[in-house]
Scaffold this motif. Structure first.
Motif, PDB file in Angstrom:
ATOM      1  N   LYS A  96       0.826  -1.203   0.000  1.00 29.21           N
ATOM      2  CA  LYS A  96       0.000   0.000   0.000  1.00 29.21           C
ATOM      3  C   LYS A  96       0.863   1.257   0.000  1.00 29.21           C
ATOM      4  O   LYS A  96       0.603   2.204  -0.743  1.00 29.21           O
ATOM      5  CB  LYS A  96      -0.925  -0.006   1.214  1.00 29.21           C
ATOM      6  CG  LYS A  96      -2.237   0.632   0.853  1.00 29.21           C
ATOM      7  CD  LYS A  96      -3.310   0.459   1.856  1.00 29.21           C
ATOM      8  CE  LYS A  96      -4.686   0.656   1.291  1.00 29.21           C
ATOM      9  NZ  LYS A  96      -5.097   0.059   0.085  1.00 29.21           N
ATOM     10  N   SER A 118       1.058   3.633  -3.380  1.00 28.67           N
ATOM     11  CA  SER A 118       0.352   4.905  -3.218  1.00 28.67           C
ATOM     12  C   SER A 118       1.021   6.012  -4.017  1.00 28.67           C
ATOM     13  O   SER A 118       0.413   7.025  -4.304  1.00 28.67           O
ATOM     14  CB  SER A 118       0.369   5.357  -1.757  1.00 28.67           C
ATOM     15  OG  SER A 118      -0.334   4.464  -0.981  1.00 28.67           O
ATOM     16  N   THR A 152      -4.869   0.664  -9.817  1.00 27.80           N
ATOM     17  CA  THR A 152      -4.233   1.766  -9.075  1.00 27.80           C
ATOM     18  C   THR A 152      -3.938   2.929 -10.029  1.00 27.80           C
ATOM     19  O   THR A 152      -4.154   4.100  -9.702  1.00 27.80           O
ATOM     20  CB  THR A 152      -2.906   1.286  -8.441  1.00 27.80           C
ATOM     21  OG1 THR A 152      -3.115   0.021  -7.821  1.00 27.80           O
ATOM     22  CG2 THR A 152      -2.376   2.283  -7.430  1.00 27.80           C
ATOM     23  N   GLY A 160      -3.342   4.482  -3.295  1.00 27.35           N
ATOM     24  CA  GLY A 160      -2.879   3.110  -3.096  1.00 27.35           C
ATOM     25  C   GLY A 160      -3.983   2.078  -3.084  1.00 27.35           C
ATOM     26  O   GLY A 160      -3.961   1.128  -2.308  1.00 27.35           O
ATOM     27  N   LEU A 183      -5.297  -1.145  -4.313  1.00 31.20           N
ATOM     28  CA  LEU A 183      -4.457  -2.224  -4.840  1.00 31.20           C
ATOM     29  C   LEU A 183      -5.180  -3.219  -5.722  1.00 31.20           C
ATOM     30  O   LEU A 183      -4.560  -3.878  -6.543  1.00 31.20           O
ATOM     31  CB  LEU A 183      -3.789  -2.984  -3.686  1.00 31.20           C
ATOM     32  CG  LEU A 183      -2.824  -2.180  -2.830  1.00 31.20           C
ATOM     33  CD1 LEU A 183      -2.220  -3.056  -1.752  1.00 31.20           C
ATOM     34  CD2 LEU A 183      -1.720  -1.578  -3.683  1.00 31.20           C
TER      35      LEU A 183
END
Ligand code: ADP
Ligand code: MG
Length: 289
Positions: free
Chosen positions: A230, A234, A250, A271, A273
């Motif tokens: 994450k 991000s 993402t 983030g 995923l």
């Protein structure tokens, strides 16, 4: 609780002898530790030092400066190399290069035979390893007739038969079709989650990296990021600068969040995923839980 470090690099640098460029080091001043039971993905563009780092971690290469310790043993000590390589096995990219025999079970037995394990014990090690990778019914087959994913699972069984504590995968899914890639990822996840095997996975596939506990990003021989999937995913602009993509979903949310009008109306989470998280976010825009 003190975590159980099994692999560690302290200020490690490595330069290939054949590399003519004076200042060019494949790995530069890398310090990191890998804990027992962890699943660590290593990302980075071609030439960033991933394979060299993996080979340093299991003593195939020895650093010119700094120190690599595996299972408490220094890789610079010659007598440690065999025990280290047995305990930290490595699976490479091309399954064909890793097959040595004309019979699956002989192939898997090759490693333990070289370790001088008695043959009755080898039998059970081979059976167990083939069972773990789901290839038991292929014991008497020729590995050359198998699919890429099956061959790669045989290569993994060959490592498992030596009862390692850790497996390093160096782009082991890169030459496989989607089905083969899925087979290997399922095997890797089972090894980590069920068998509690420590896994280091070098990959170019972001959907594989998001499944790890931890993601390391390399650039020009250095570790430039080290965090949870994450945290790493991000920062899409950073990933692009490092020559990487984020997972497609993402990327999509990031692209939408760059639009000033949309960004003002919606708070885009960073983030995201996977598809499930993205769907939950989109549902939330419609006021659905
Ligand atoms: P990656 O696995 O991330 O693609 P590598 O560890 O293979 O990166 O390579 C890091 C650097 O070391 C690159 O510049 C590469 O050209 C160089 N290198 C890799 N293997 C060798 C080798 N056997 N001899 C000389 N240079 C090498
Ligand atoms: Mg490589």
């Amino acid at each position: 609780m003190k975590s159980d470090v099994i692999l560690s690099c302290e200020n490690v640098s490595f330069q290939y002898e054949t590399d003519k460029e004076e200042m060019k080091k494949a790995v530069r001043e890398v310090s990191l530790t890998i804990e027992k039971g962890n699943f660590v993905a290593v990302l980075g563009r071609n030439g960033s030092g991933k394979s060299t780092l993996a080979k340093l971690l299991n003593g195939i290469l020895v650093p010119q400066s700094g120190r690599v310790t595996a299972f408490g043993m220094d890789t610079a000590e010659e007598e440690n190399l065999l025990p280290i390589r047995r305990r930290a096995g490595m699976v490479f990219q091309n399954p064909d290069n890793q097959l040595v025999s004309n019979l699956v079970e002989e192939d898997v037995a090759f490693g333990p035979e070289n370790l001088g394990i008695p043959s009755d014990r080898i039998r059970s090690l081979v059976d167990e390893a083939l069972e773990t990778v789901g290839m038991k019914e292929f014991a008497k087959h020729s590995p050359h007739k198998l699919s890429g994913g099956q061959k790669q699972r045989i290569a993994i069984a060959g490592i498992l038969a030596m009862k390692p504590e850790c497996i390093l995968f160096d782009e082991s899914t890169a030459m496989l079709d989607p089905q083969g890639r899925r087979e290997i990822m399922e095997t890797i996840l089972r090894l980590n989650r069920v068998e509690k095997m420590t896994v280091v996975l070098i990959t170019h596939h972001m959907d594989e990296a998001v499944q790890a506990d931890r993601v390391i990003v390399m650039e020009e021989g250095r570790v430039v990021r080290d965090g949870t999937p994450k945290e790493i995913f991000s920062d899409v602009p950073f990933l692009h600068a490092a020559g990487l993509d984020a997972p497609q979903v993402t990327e999509l949310v990031h692209l939408l969040s760059e639009d000033p009008v949309l960004a003002e109306r919606f708070r885009f989470p960073k983030g995201i995923l996977d598809e499930k998280e993205a769907a939950d976010f989109i549902f939330s825009l419609f006021g659905k839980e």
